[in-house]
Design a protein around this motif. Structure first.
Motif, PDB file in Angstrom:
ATOM      1  N   SER A  91      22.862  48.184  35.120  1.00 46.82           N
ATOM      2  CA  SER A  91      23.999  48.240  34.187  1.00 46.82           C
ATOM      3  C   SER A  91      25.309  47.836  34.841  1.00 46.82           C
ATOM      4  O   SER A  91      26.302  47.596  34.137  1.00 46.82           O
ATOM      5  CB  SER A  91      24.140  49.668  33.641  1.00 46.82           C
ATOM      6  N   ALA A  92      25.329  47.783  36.190  1.00 49.92           N
ATOM      7  CA  ALA A  92      26.539  47.485  36.973  1.00 49.92           C
ATOM      8  C   ALA A  92      27.593  48.589  36.860  1.00 49.92           C
ATOM      9  O   ALA A  92      28.724  48.404  37.300  1.00 49.92           O
ATOM     10  CB  ALA A  92      27.149  46.138  36.585  1.00 49.92           C
ATOM     11  N   LEU A  93      27.222  49.743  36.311  1.00 51.14           N
ATOM     12  CA  LEU A  93      28.178  50.850  36.228  1.00 51.14           C
ATOM     13  C   LEU A  93      28.497  51.414  37.614  1.00 51.14           C
ATOM     14  O   LEU A  93      29.542  52.052  37.789  1.00 51.14           O
ATOM     15  CB  LEU A  93      27.624  51.957  35.327  1.00 51.14           C
ATOM     16  N   ASP A  94      27.624  51.170  38.576  1.00 49.81           N
ATOM     17  CA  ASP A  94      27.919  51.626  39.943  1.00 49.81           C
ATOM     18  C   ASP A  94      29.115  50.894  40.533  1.00 49.81           C
ATOM     19  O   ASP A  94      29.715  51.354  41.501  1.00 49.81           O
ATOM     20  CB  ASP A  94      26.691  51.444  40.848  1.00 49.81           C
ATOM     21  N   GLU A  95      29.486  49.744  39.930  1.00 53.35           N
ATOM     22  CA  GLU A  95      30.597  48.949  40.446  1.00 53.35           C
ATOM     23  C   GLU A  95      31.967  49.385  39.910  1.00 53.35           C
ATOM     24  O   GLU A  95      32.998  48.887  40.369  1.00 53.35           O
ATOM     25  CB  GLU A  95      30.390  47.465  40.091  1.00 53.35           C
ATOM     26  N   LEU A  96      32.001  50.302  38.953  1.00 58.25           N
ATOM     27  CA  LEU A  96      33.275  50.686  38.322  1.00 58.25           C
ATOM     28  C   LEU A  96      34.359  51.106  39.317  1.00 58.25           C
ATOM     29  O   LEU A  96      35.531  50.733  39.150  1.00 58.25           O
ATOM     30  CB  LEU A  96      33.044  51.809  37.306  1.00 58.25           C
ATOM     31  N   PRO A  97      34.037  51.874  40.379  1.00 56.80           N
ATOM     32  CA  PRO A  97      35.095  52.265  41.313  1.00 56.80           C
ATOM     33  C   PRO A  97      35.779  51.097  42.016  1.00 56.80           C
ATOM     34  O   PRO A  97      36.874  51.266  42.577  1.00 56.80           O
ATOM     35  CB  PRO A  97      34.362  53.158  42.328  1.00 56.80           C
ATOM     36  N   GLN A  98      35.184  49.925  41.968  1.00 58.18           N
ATOM     37  CA  GLN A  98      35.808  48.774  42.616  1.00 58.18           C
ATOM     38  C   GLN A  98      37.068  48.308  41.899  1.00 58.18           C
ATOM     39  O   GLN A  98      37.843  47.499  42.438  1.00 58.18           O
ATOM     40  CB  GLN A  98      34.799  47.640  42.748  1.00 58.18           C
ATOM     41  N   LEU A  99      37.303  48.804  40.704  1.00 60.09           N
ATOM     42  CA  LEU A  99      38.588  48.542  40.055  1.00 60.09           C
ATOM     43  C   LEU A  99      39.732  49.100  40.912  1.00 60.09           C
ATOM     44  O   LEU A  99      40.842  48.562  40.903  1.00 60.09           O
ATOM     45  CB  LEU A  99      38.616  49.158  38.659  1.00 60.09           C
ATOM     46  N   VAL A 100      39.457  50.167  41.647  1.00 62.28           N
ATOM     47  CA  VAL A 100      40.454  50.700  42.588  1.00 62.28           C
ATOM     48  C   VAL A 100      40.679  49.715  43.726  1.00 62.28           C
ATOM     49  O   VAL A 100      41.815  49.489  44.159  1.00 62.28           O
ATOM     50  CB  VAL A 100      40.009  52.070  43.137  1.00 62.28           C
ATOM     51  N   ASN A 101      39.610  49.098  44.221  1.00 65.02           N
ATOM     52  CA  ASN A 101      39.738  48.059  45.242  1.00 65.02           C
ATOM     53  C   ASN A 101      40.581  46.891  44.748  1.00 65.02           C
ATOM     54  O   ASN A 101      41.365  46.298  45.512  1.00 65.02           O
ATOM     55  CB  ASN A 101      38.365  47.533  45.672  1.00 65.02           C
ATOM     56  N   VAL A 102      40.434  46.562  43.459  1.00 70.32           N
ATOM     57  CA  VAL A 102      41.237  45.487  42.872  1.00 70.32           C
ATOM     58  C   VAL A 102      42.706  45.873  42.855  1.00 70.32           C
ATOM     59  O   VAL A 102      43.578  45.081  43.244  1.00 70.32           O
ATOM     60  CB  VAL A 102      40.747  45.141  41.453  1.00 70.32           C
ATOM     61  N   LEU A 103      43.013  47.089  42.414  1.00 65.04           N
ATOM     62  CA  LEU A 103      44.408  47.538  42.389  1.00 65.04           C
ATOM     63  C   LEU A 103      45.025  47.554  43.786  1.00 65.04           C
ATOM     64  O   LEU A 103      46.205  47.240  43.957  1.00 65.04           O
ATOM     65  CB  LEU A 103      44.502  48.933  41.775  1.00 65.04           C
ATOM     66  N   ARG A 104      44.252  47.895  44.779  1.00 64.75           N
ATOM     67  CA  ARG A 104      44.740  47.935  46.161  1.00 64.75           C
ATOM     68  C   ARG A 104      45.002  46.546  46.726  1.00 64.75           C
ATOM     69  O   ARG A 104      45.634  46.403  47.767  1.00 64.75           O
ATOM     70  CB  ARG A 104      43.727  48.642  47.060  1.00 64.75           C
ATOM     71  N   GLY A 105      44.474  45.519  46.086  1.00 62.71           N
ATOM     72  CA  GLY A 105      44.629  44.166  46.592  1.00 62.71           C
ATOM     73  C   GLY A 105      43.525  43.748  47.542  1.00 62.71           C
ATOM     74  O   GLY A 105      43.588  42.660  48.132  1.00 62.71           O
ATOM     75  N   GLU A 106      42.507  44.578  47.693  1.00 57.18           N
ATOM     76  CA  GLU A 106      41.384  44.248  48.573  1.00 57.18           C
ATOM     77  C   GLU A 106      40.382  43.324  47.889  1.00 57.18           C
ATOM     78  O   GLU A 106      39.644  42.597  48.557  1.00 57.18           O
ATOM     79  CB  GLU A 106      40.676  45.538  49.001  1.00 57.18           C
ATOM     80  N   MET A 107      40.369  43.384  46.554  1.00 63.80           N
ATOM     81  CA  MET A 107      39.469  42.556  45.759  1.00 63.80           C
ATOM     82  C   MET A 107      40.232  41.963  44.588  1.00 63.80           C
ATOM     83  O   MET A 107      41.376  42.352  44.312  1.00 63.80           O
ATOM     84  CB  MET A 107      38.275  43.383  45.243  1.00 63.80           C
TER      85      MET A 107
END
Length: 205
Positions: A91-107
């Motif tokens: 489902s790719a729901l395990d990837e949801l926390p990576q939105l935090v990585n996006v906000l940080r500028g890491e992704m």
């Protein structure tokens, strides 16, 4: 080969869009993220989050965040994954926390998927082009079929994306393609593997 001059989207619009969309999604998807977190806690226990160092832009390491999908302890990935973990990854729901990585500028929302730093010495010069840009949640290789795509094709897609400055049209196509693959339930695993085999100098396919 010299990279073409970057336009307004590459210089500032892409990052602004990352911040705006990731921020909105974190708010809108907070109830869903909380439900997934509680499910992980109930099925797998603590810790709820999986943290691992990945290579970011220019090869700089950062800590990627995911909901944990495997049981703790020794054993092969397939044995520790289980039915719940398989569903979570599909489902790719395990990837949801990576939105935090996006906000940080890491992704970024769109870019090559972030891979472990120990893969970097095995890249060819062309494959190493993928490190020019921020890694992404969605990306050109994901749009081809996620983990079902052989390493050579995945890394070539990433190189093609990174060899020119980011463009809005390319990002929209990559994001839409990735979403279509996810909704179709395609490419969750590579044949014979729980997810994807490791990449090294001998990985020709």
């Amino acid at each position: 080969m010299r990279m073409p001059e970057a336009g307004p989207y590459a210089l500032w619009s892409k990052r602004a869009l990352d911040i705006a969309v990731a921020g909105v999604l974190l708010v809108l998807l907070a109830p869903l993220a909380a439900t997934v977190a509680l499910s992980v806690l109930a099925v797998l226990g603590r810790p709820v989050l999986f943290r691992q160092t990945r290579a970011g832009r220019d090869g700089v390491g950062f800590t990627i965040l995911k909901f944990r999908s495997m049981a703790m302890g020794p054993g092969a990935d397939a044995a520790r994954l289980g039915g719940f973990g398989t569903w979570l990854r599909a489902s790719a729901l395990d990837e949801l926390p990576q939105l935090v990585n996006v906000l940080r500028g890491e992704m970024s929302l769109v870019g090559p998927r972030p891979l472990p730093p120990d893969y970097m010495p095995h890249y060819s010069p062309r494959q190493a082009l993928r490190l020019r840009v921020r890694p992404g949640l969605a990306g050109p290789a994901q749009a081809l079929g996620r983990n079902a795509v052989p390493w050579a094709a995945r890394l070539e897609a990433d190189a093609c994306y990174a060899e020119t400055p980011p463009r809005l049209r390319a990002d929209v196509l990559a994001f839409a393609g990735t979403l279509a693959v996810l909704l179709g339930g395609k490419g969750v695993t590579a044949p014979g593997h729980a997810t994807m085999p490791r990449f090294d100098a001998g990985a020709k396919d």
